[in-house]
Write a protein that holds these residues in place. Sequence first.
Motif, PDB file in Angstrom:
ATOM      1  N   ASN A   1     -84.675 -25.557 -72.998  1.00  0.00           N
ATOM      2  CA  ASN A   1     -85.716 -26.075 -72.115  1.00  0.00           C
ATOM      3  C   ASN A   1     -85.300 -26.072 -70.643  1.00  0.00           C
ATOM      4  OD1 ASN A   1     -87.554 -26.600 -74.203  1.00  0.00           O
ATOM      5  ND2 ASN A   1     -86.597 -28.565 -74.639  1.00  0.00           N
ATOM      6  N   ILE A   2     -84.049 -26.415 -70.370  1.00  0.00           N
ATOM      7  CA  ILE A   2     -83.626 -26.459 -68.971  1.00  0.00           C
ATOM      8  C   ILE A   2     -83.393 -25.070 -68.397  1.00  0.00           C
ATOM      9  CG2 ILE A   2     -82.546 -28.698 -69.369  1.00  0.00           C
ATOM     10  CD1 ILE A   2     -79.848 -27.276 -69.132  1.00  0.00           C
ATOM     11  N   ALA A   3     -83.278 -24.076 -69.281  1.00  0.00           N
ATOM     12  CA  ALA A   3     -83.034 -22.707 -68.807  1.00  0.00           C
ATOM     13  C   ALA A   3     -84.320 -21.922 -68.573  1.00  0.00           C
ATOM     14  CB  ALA A   3     -82.158 -21.958 -69.816  1.00  0.00           C
ATOM     15  N   LEU A   4     -85.472 -22.472 -68.956  1.00  0.00           N
ATOM     16  CA  LEU A   4     -86.721 -21.720 -68.867  1.00  0.00           C
ATOM     17  C   LEU A   4     -87.038 -21.207 -67.460  1.00  0.00           C
ATOM     18  CD1 LEU A   4     -89.098 -23.663 -71.301  1.00  0.00           C
ATOM     19  CD2 LEU A   4     -87.889 -21.509 -71.679  1.00  0.00           C
ATOM     20  N   PRO A   5     -86.886 -22.014 -66.395  1.00  0.00           N
ATOM     21  CA  PRO A   5     -87.181 -21.469 -65.058  1.00  0.00           C
ATOM     22  C   PRO A   5     -86.303 -20.266 -64.687  1.00  0.00           C
ATOM     23  CG  PRO A   5     -87.080 -23.865 -64.982  1.00  0.00           C
ATOM     24  CD  PRO A   5     -86.568 -23.463 -66.325  1.00  0.00           C
ATOM     25  N   VAL A   6     -85.026 -20.340 -65.032  1.00  0.00           N
ATOM     26  CA  VAL A   6     -84.123 -19.237 -64.725  1.00  0.00           C
ATOM     27  C   VAL A   6     -84.457 -18.012 -65.567  1.00  0.00           C
ATOM     28  CG1 VAL A   6     -81.700 -18.525 -64.625  1.00  0.00           C
ATOM     29  CG2 VAL A   6     -82.328 -20.893 -64.128  1.00  0.00           C
ATOM     30  N   ILE A   7     -84.792 -18.225 -66.833  1.00  0.00           N
ATOM     31  CA  ILE A   7     -85.172 -17.111 -67.704  1.00  0.00           C
ATOM     32  C   ILE A   7     -86.430 -16.431 -67.174  1.00  0.00           C
ATOM     33  CG2 ILE A   7     -85.982 -16.513 -70.015  1.00  0.00           C
ATOM     34  CD1 ILE A   7     -84.221 -18.744 -71.107  1.00  0.00           C
ATOM     35  N   GLY A   8     -87.414 -17.239 -66.785  1.00  0.00           N
ATOM     36  CA  GLY A   8     -88.651 -16.677 -66.260  1.00  0.00           C
ATOM     37  C   GLY A   8     -88.426 -15.848 -65.009  1.00  0.00           C
ATOM     38  N   GLU A   9     -87.553 -16.308 -64.135  1.00  0.00           N
ATOM     39  CA  GLU A   9     -87.273 -15.558 -62.909  1.00  0.00           C
ATOM     40  C   GLU A   9     -86.532 -14.265 -63.208  1.00  0.00           C
ATOM     41  OE1 GLU A   9     -84.898 -16.223 -58.659  1.00  0.00           O
ATOM     42  OE2 GLU A   9     -85.194 -17.886 -60.064  1.00  0.00           O
ATOM     43  N   ASP A  10     -85.580 -14.318 -64.131  1.00  0.00           N
ATOM     44  CA  ASP A  10     -84.779 -13.134 -64.432  1.00  0.00           C
ATOM     45  C   ASP A  10     -85.566 -12.085 -65.200  1.00  0.00           C
ATOM     46  OD1 ASP A  10     -82.392 -11.607 -64.481  1.00  0.00           O
ATOM     47  OD2 ASP A  10     -81.969 -12.306 -66.509  1.00  0.00           O
ATOM     48  N   LEU A  11     -86.410 -12.510 -66.134  1.00  0.00           N
ATOM     49  CA  LEU A  11     -87.162 -11.575 -66.973  1.00  0.00           C
ATOM     50  C   LEU A  11     -88.590 -11.373 -66.486  1.00  0.00           C
ATOM     51  CD1 LEU A  11     -85.997 -12.642 -70.569  1.00  0.00           C
ATOM     52  CD2 LEU A  11     -85.046 -10.874 -69.067  1.00  0.00           C
ATOM     53  N   ASP A  12     -88.930 -11.955 -65.343  1.00  0.00           N
ATOM     54  CA  ASP A  12     -90.269 -11.810 -64.769  1.00  0.00           C
ATOM     55  C   ASP A  12     -91.341 -12.231 -65.777  1.00  0.00           C
ATOM     56  OD1 ASP A  12     -92.144 -11.257 -62.820  1.00  0.00           O
ATOM     57  OD2 ASP A  12     -92.325  -9.139 -63.377  1.00  0.00           O
ATOM     58  N   ALA A  13     -91.178 -13.429 -66.329  1.00  0.00           N
ATOM     59  CA  ALA A  13     -92.080 -13.932 -67.360  1.00  0.00           C
ATOM     60  C   ALA A  13     -92.871 -15.111 -66.831  1.00  0.00           C
ATOM     61  CB  ALA A  13     -91.288 -14.349 -68.595  1.00  0.00           C
ATOM     62  N   GLY A  14     -94.128 -15.186 -67.249  1.00  0.00           N
ATOM     63  CA  GLY A  14     -94.985 -16.289 -66.856  1.00  0.00           C
ATOM     64  C   GLY A  14     -94.831 -17.494 -67.756  1.00  0.00           C
ATOM     65  N   LEU A  15     -95.599 -18.529 -67.447  1.00  0.00           N
ATOM     66  CA  LEU A  15     -95.497 -19.786 -68.175  1.00  0.00           C
ATOM     67  C   LEU A  15     -95.847 -19.619 -69.647  1.00  0.00           C
ATOM     68  CD1 LEU A  15     -95.105 -22.856 -68.268  1.00  0.00           C
ATOM     69  CD2 LEU A  15     -97.510 -23.093 -67.568  1.00  0.00           C
ATOM     70  N   SER A  16     -96.892 -18.845 -69.946  1.00  0.00           N
ATOM     71  CA  SER A  16     -97.316 -18.668 -71.325  1.00  0.00           C
ATOM     72  C   SER A  16     -96.215 -18.016 -72.157  1.00  0.00           C
ATOM     73  CB  SER A  16     -98.582 -17.812 -71.376  1.00  0.00           C
ATOM     74  OG  SER A  16     -98.984 -17.573 -72.711  1.00  0.00           O
ATOM     75  N   ALA A  17     -95.601 -16.963 -71.628  1.00  0.00           N
ATOM     76  CA  ALA A  17     -94.537 -16.270 -72.356  1.00  0.00           C
ATOM     77  C   ALA A  17     -93.332 -17.170 -72.530  1.00  0.00           C
ATOM     78  CB  ALA A  17     -94.152 -14.989 -71.629  1.00  0.00           C
ATOM     79  N   LEU A  18     -92.990 -17.940 -71.502  1.00  0.00           N
ATOM     80  CA  LEU A  18     -91.850 -18.837 -71.601  1.00  0.00           C
ATOM     81  C   LEU A  18     -92.092 -19.924 -72.651  1.00  0.00           C
ATOM     82  CD1 LEU A  18     -90.898 -19.304 -67.846  1.00  0.00           C
ATOM     83  CD2 LEU A  18     -89.608 -18.068 -69.584  1.00  0.00           C
ATOM     84  N   THR A  19     -93.338 -20.372 -72.733  1.00  0.00           N
ATOM     85  CA  THR A  19     -93.658 -21.388 -73.735  1.00  0.00           C
ATOM     86  C   THR A  19     -93.374 -20.879 -75.140  1.00  0.00           C
ATOM     87  OG1 THR A  19     -95.375 -22.321 -72.307  1.00  0.00           O
ATOM     88  CG2 THR A  19     -95.470 -22.883 -74.645  1.00  0.00           C
ATOM     89  N   TRP A  20     -93.618 -19.592 -75.363  1.00  0.00           N
ATOM     90  CA  TRP A  20     -93.404 -19.040 -76.695  1.00  0.00           C
ATOM     91  C   TRP A  20     -91.936 -18.824 -77.019  1.00  0.00           C
ATOM     92  CZ3 TRP A  20     -96.362 -19.488 -80.621  1.00  0.00           C
ATOM     93  CH2 TRP A  20     -97.729 -19.635 -80.428  1.00  0.00           C
ATOM     94  N   THR A  21     -91.059 -18.855 -76.027  1.00  0.00           N
ATOM     95  CA  THR A  21     -89.630 -18.840 -76.352  1.00  0.00           C
ATOM     96  C   THR A  21     -89.231 -20.124 -77.080  1.00  0.00           C
ATOM     97  OG1 THR A  21     -88.967 -19.804 -74.219  1.00  0.00           O
ATOM     98  CG2 THR A  21     -89.116 -17.407 -74.344  1.00  0.00           C
ATOM     99  N   VAL A  22     -89.976 -21.192 -76.839  1.00  0.00           N
ATOM    100  CA  VAL A  22     -89.755 -22.448 -77.561  1.00  0.00           C
ATOM    101  C   VAL A  22     -90.589 -22.489 -78.833  1.00  0.00           C
ATOM    102  CG1 VAL A  22     -89.935 -24.961 -77.439  1.00  0.00           C
ATOM    103  CG2 VAL A  22     -89.222 -23.664 -75.423  1.00  0.00           C
ATOM    104  N   ASN A  23     -91.859 -22.077 -78.738  1.00  0.00           N
ATOM    105  CA  ASN A  23     -92.767 -22.170 -79.876  1.00  0.00           C
ATOM    106  C   ASN A  23     -92.368 -21.243 -81.021  1.00  0.00           C
ATOM    107  OD1 ASN A  23     -94.234 -24.012 -78.426  1.00  0.00           O
ATOM    108  ND2 ASN A  23     -95.816 -22.569 -77.789  1.00  0.00           N
ATOM    109  N   ALA A  24     -91.849 -20.054 -80.701  1.00  0.00           N
ATOM    110  CA  ALA A  24     -91.471 -19.101 -81.752  1.00  0.00           C
ATOM    111  C   ALA A  24     -90.382 -19.693 -82.638  1.00  0.00           C
ATOM    112  CB  ALA A  24     -91.002 -17.787 -81.124  1.00  0.00           C
ATOM    113  N   TYR A  25     -89.441 -20.373 -82.016  1.00  0.00           N
ATOM    114  CA  TYR A  25     -88.368 -21.013 -82.769  1.00  0.00           C
ATOM    115  C   TYR A  25     -88.912 -22.151 -83.627  1.00  0.00           C
ATOM    116  CZ  TYR A  25     -84.181 -23.844 -83.597  1.00  0.00           C
ATOM    117  OH  TYR A  25     -83.188 -24.578 -84.183  1.00  0.00           O
ATOM    118  N   THR A  26     -89.743 -23.002 -83.032  1.00  0.00           N
ATOM    119  CA  THR A  26     -90.301 -24.141 -83.756  1.00  0.00           C
ATOM    120  C   THR A  26     -91.170 -23.690 -84.925  1.00  0.00           C
ATOM    121  OG1 THR A  26     -90.326 -25.373 -81.682  1.00  0.00           O
ATOM    122  CG2 THR A  26     -91.602 -26.281 -83.501  1.00  0.00           C
ATOM    123  N   LEU A  27     -91.926 -22.615 -84.710  1.00  0.00           N
ATOM    124  CA  LEU A  27     -92.861 -22.143 -85.718  1.00  0.00           C
ATOM    125  C   LEU A  27     -92.132 -21.640 -86.955  1.00  0.00           C
ATOM    126  CD1 LEU A  27     -95.922 -21.795 -86.094  1.00  0.00           C
ATOM    127  CD2 LEU A  27     -95.684 -19.466 -85.226  1.00  0.00           C
TER     128      LEU A  27
END
Length: 268
Positions: free
Chosen positions: A43-69
């Motif tokens: 969770n704390i790495a999401l802003p850095v991941i989004g900047e490095d991989l050029d990902a928006g909020l929706s895509a970043l949310t699924w980095t958490v949701n995919a694991y939970t699902l």
Amino acid sequence: MGTGRSGTAPEVGLAYGEPAARWVLMATVLGSSLTFVDATVVNIALPVIGEDLDAGLSALTWTVNAYTLTLACLILLGGSLGDRLGRRRVFIVGVAWFALASMLCGLAPNIQMLVAARGLQGVGGALLTPGSLAILQASFRPADRGRAIGAWSGLSGIAGATGPFIGGWLIGVTSWRWIFLINVPIGLIGVLMVNKYLPEWQRNEPRKLDLTGFLLAGVCFAGFVFGISVLTLPALPAAFGYGSMALGGIAGAVYWFHFRRTEYPILD
């Protein structure tokens, strides 16, 4: 003839505090801590991941949701496979799977690959999480099981609480990728430790795998997890979320009738 001073048979299993018991506890804590730490540190790495991989909020949310699902869908299957195939065996597979999926996360070239790898991490978590408690239950004698489970809970909780601090330090001095890559050597140590010190346990009687119950329970959990996830994303209509949760509720109701009629339910 007497059976002893108390007149009862001695308890079978490890005693809390003896060397073998400490190794069993340490091995299960090390394995399960992978999932606890990962759940908080990402969770704390999401802003850095989004900047490095050029990902928006929706895509970043699924980095958490995919694991939970995937974790929610498969955790009952992981417990049943442990009963059927051997808890130590399934636990080792889960730790190794989680470590390899973590390596894929750390090497992901884009957000799509990261989300897919996070889903694979959830599969590993579903295999190792129920096994850790089941191993403690089977390894310790009845009088010491409460203390062992309490120690496991406390130590795993400490690991989860330190996750953000460790993750923040790794992100600051290296890269966000190391919050995943560090799981590889930890997982390797865990596999070696579990393989050496944990006893095997499985049911003596053969049990059929309740595939129907697994599918119904999986749809139930997935429906609610996916529905709640969709409702947090403004890009998708709310009807998708409510429809998914309704499907989960229907699957849960059908499972209730199935549970009352099957001989070996996946969830008692």
